[in-house]
Design an enzyme around this catalytic site. Structure first.
Site, PDB file in Angstrom:
ATOM      1  N   GLU A  23      41.458  35.170  97.881  1.00  0.00           N
ATOM      2  CA  GLU A  23      39.804  34.770  97.825  1.00  0.00           C
ATOM      3  C   GLU A  23      39.913  33.325  97.137  1.00  0.00           C
ATOM      4  O   GLU A  23      39.827  33.610  96.112  1.00  0.00           O
ATOM      5  CB  GLU A  23      39.071  36.172  96.903  1.00  0.00           C
ATOM      6  CG  GLU A  23      37.434  35.722  97.835  1.00  0.00           C
ATOM      7  CD  GLU A  23      36.688  34.804  96.236  1.00  0.00           C
ATOM      8  OE1 GLU A  23      36.704  33.388  97.187  1.00  0.00           O
ATOM      9  OE2 GLU A  23      36.431  34.829  95.631  1.00  0.00           O
ATOM     10  N   CYS A  82      32.727  30.880  92.843  1.00  0.00           N
ATOM     11  CA  CYS A  82      33.511  30.544  93.989  1.00  0.00           C
ATOM     12  C   CYS A  82      31.798  30.515  94.868  1.00  0.00           C
ATOM     13  O   CYS A  82      32.651  29.653  96.319  1.00  0.00           O
ATOM     14  CB  CYS A  82      34.680  31.540  94.108  1.00  0.00           C
ATOM     15  SG  CYS A  82      33.863  33.245  94.576  1.00  0.00           S
TER      16      CYS A  82
END
Length: 556
Positions: free
Chosen positions: A262, A296
């Protein structure tokens, strides 16, 4: 309550061992943790040595051999108790997240709530690790698949979510029968020590081997490299930069291990002429400014139609001017500091590069360094800038509150949306006609209004997808056709795609992750649990015959 009181309640001492696998160890160099709020030293951690890492990994593997035999619902009970322990520690652990990472207190406690939520989710999941049954083509045969524990899972987490990302992985891995070894960011080691101590206490109270939740704090160049190359760890789940993920992916793949990656996000919001601009403004502000742009999923690009660009930009500049910046522990603060001075320098370099490439700052992007109010030196004003999608700086992810405004489409004086938005209503027949719909289901009149002009929307989607990363994206529109096109196979190429909400704020019930250089991994909810297990297909022959598949005859 003082900082020292918080640390004491969480079991944090002045100097803490940084390794755990049933017992605490740490004979390596000392790592000091400083608060980005004011630069003060919070406490220190003694990092693990390579030899200590090896013992921790061996101990976690030993724990796996026992943990995998425990019935999944019983494993779920341990995770349920972990969730309850986190409930009790929510305020204290959330405050430590603020102290060590710098996010505001509401976000710090919200992160701990994510840990609680994933424990609840995983507990229920422990009774739902379902396999499938299939009809065999061979008579007298039964086929089915089942899922078995995989092994020790290595969890590498980033500074921006110093406890939640571990919990996303550890809770699911635990109910699946897998111990975890957690390597946290060196920027937030105390959060990891505190989280592991909570898990240790729960394990000891329930008679579970505490090595199920192991910890290694150490340099990436030594302990990190050991971990990703370790064949005893069949899976590495890593959250961080694309550069880091590439290294991890190459090393783990070379030993035929698995990864859940990720990585970076370069997330965009498309705003069409029919959008509710007030709603869009609020979502963009949170997405771009929340956590000081250090998520993110932070909103980094705003792809806005020319017909509403100026109005939306004016709204955003006004909103940015009113953002309270300062100590995240203080009530009313909406944006705290960046994690450290290097992050500030990275932001300043990005803004300089933007200007070199032809972009223009519309607001903010200034360093706030008044020693009386910002002794940590990590405070900035959030930045809004005009840019083009092809700029190299726009193609990269700068982990800071910079929002690039990228226009698309041609100006249309007939589409302000004010009348249809404010007086007619998006769902009324008048509002539909104002957006180019005749109410019959026919294609909108492109020449009259253009709100449904697919040439424009296709351009916006092309810009949205025109970056190497593919984590999160959103569209603001009141046009159902535009929304569905964005969510279709030829729409957003991200792992997360939203309509009329921003790019940030994912729920644990859905699998979290993205495509392209974001890595393709999925954590948290939905069926992400399957990544922590190994699939086995089984066939049982309950006859005395041995028919072969595909009708093959062998040996007469």
């Amino acid at each position: 309550m003082s900082t020292r009181d918080i640390l004491t309640k969480l079991g944090i001492e002045g100097v803490n061992p940084g390794g755990f696998a049933g017992e605490w160890v740490g004979g390596g160099e000392t790592l000091d943790s400083y608060s980005p709020i004011d630069g003060s030293r919070l406490a220190s951690v003694r990092q693990v040595t390579p030899a200590e890492y090896d013992r921790i990994a061996a101990r976690a593997q030993e724990a796996f051999l026992t943990w995998r035999t425990v019935p999944a619902p019983v494993r779920g009970e341990t995770v349920r108790r972990l969730g309850n322990a986190l409930r009790d520690a929510k305020a204290d652990l959330g405050r430590l997240v603020t102290l060590e990472m710098g996010k505001i207190t509401a976000e710090g406690e919200g992160e701990v709530q994510e840990m609680i939520d994933i424990c609840d989710f995983a507990c229920g999941l422990s009774r739902q690790l379902y396999g499938l049954s299939m009809h065999s083509e061979r008579p007298g045969h039964r086929m089915y698949e089942q899922w078995h524990p995989l092994g020790v899972v290595g969890v590498i987490s980033a500074f921006n979510f110093p406890v939640a990302v571990w919990a996303w992985n550890a809770a699911l891995a635990a109910v699946c029968g897998d111990p975890t070894i957690w390597k946290p960011s060196s920027q937030t080691p105390l959060c990891a020590v505190a989280g592991t101590k909570i898990a240790e206490r729960v394990c000891r109270e329930t008679g579970v081997d505490p090595a199920v939740f192991s910890l290694v704090i150490g340099p990436g160049s030594t302990v990190g490299e050991q971990m990703i190359a370790d064949r005893r760890i069949p899976q590495i789940s890593a959250t961080g930069s694309c550069r880091m993920g590439k290294r991890i992916g190459e090393v783990v793949a070379s030993r035929f291990g698995r990864t859940i990656l990720e990585l970076g996000g370069n997330n965009a919001i498309i705003v069409t002429p029919s959008a509710d601009l007030e709603l869009a403004t609020r979502a963009i502000l949170f997405g771009a400014v929340g956590t000081a742009g250090q998520r993110c999923t932070s909103t980094r690009r705003l792809i806005v139609h020319e017909s509403v660009r100026q109005e939306l930009t004016d709204r955003l500049v006004a909103a940015y001017q009113s953002v309270p910046i300062g100590n995240p522990l203080e009530k009313g603060t909406l944006m705290g500091p960046l994690i450290n001075k290097k992050a500030v320098e990275d932001m300043m370099r990005a803004i300089a590069k933007l200007k070199e490439e032809g972009g223009r700052v519309l607001f903010g992007g200034e360093r706030l360094s008044d020693p009386r109010n910002y002794p940590g030196g990590g405070y900035v004003t959030p930045c809004i800038a005009e840019a083009r999608n092809e700029y190299s700086i726009v193609q990269d992810e700068t982990f800071a509150p910079i929002l690039y405004v990228i226009p698309y489409g041609e100006p249309r004086t007939s589409v302000r949306g004010d009348q249809s938005r404010d007086r007619q209503g998006a769902g009324s027949s008048e509002g539909m006609r104002a957006q180019g719909h005749d109410g019959t289901g026919a294609e909108p009149n492109r020449d009259r209004e253009g709100a449904g002009c697919f040439d424009d929307l296709d351009e916006a989607i092309r810009l949205h997808n025109g970056v190497p990363q593919g984590l999160s994206g959103a569209i603001f529109t009141r046009d159902l056709i535009e929304a569905e096109r964005f969510l279709s196979a030829f729409g957003s190429d991200c792992g997360i795609a939203n309509v009329n909400i921003g790019t940030s704020g994912a729920e644990i019930g859905g699998a979290f992750g993205g495509e392209k250089e974001t890595g393709g991994g999925r954590e948290s909810g939905s069926d992400a649990w399957k990544a922590y297990m190994r699939r086995q297909t089984n066939t049982i022959n309950y006859t005395t015959q041995l028919p072969l598949a595909q009708g093959i005859k062998f040996g007469g």
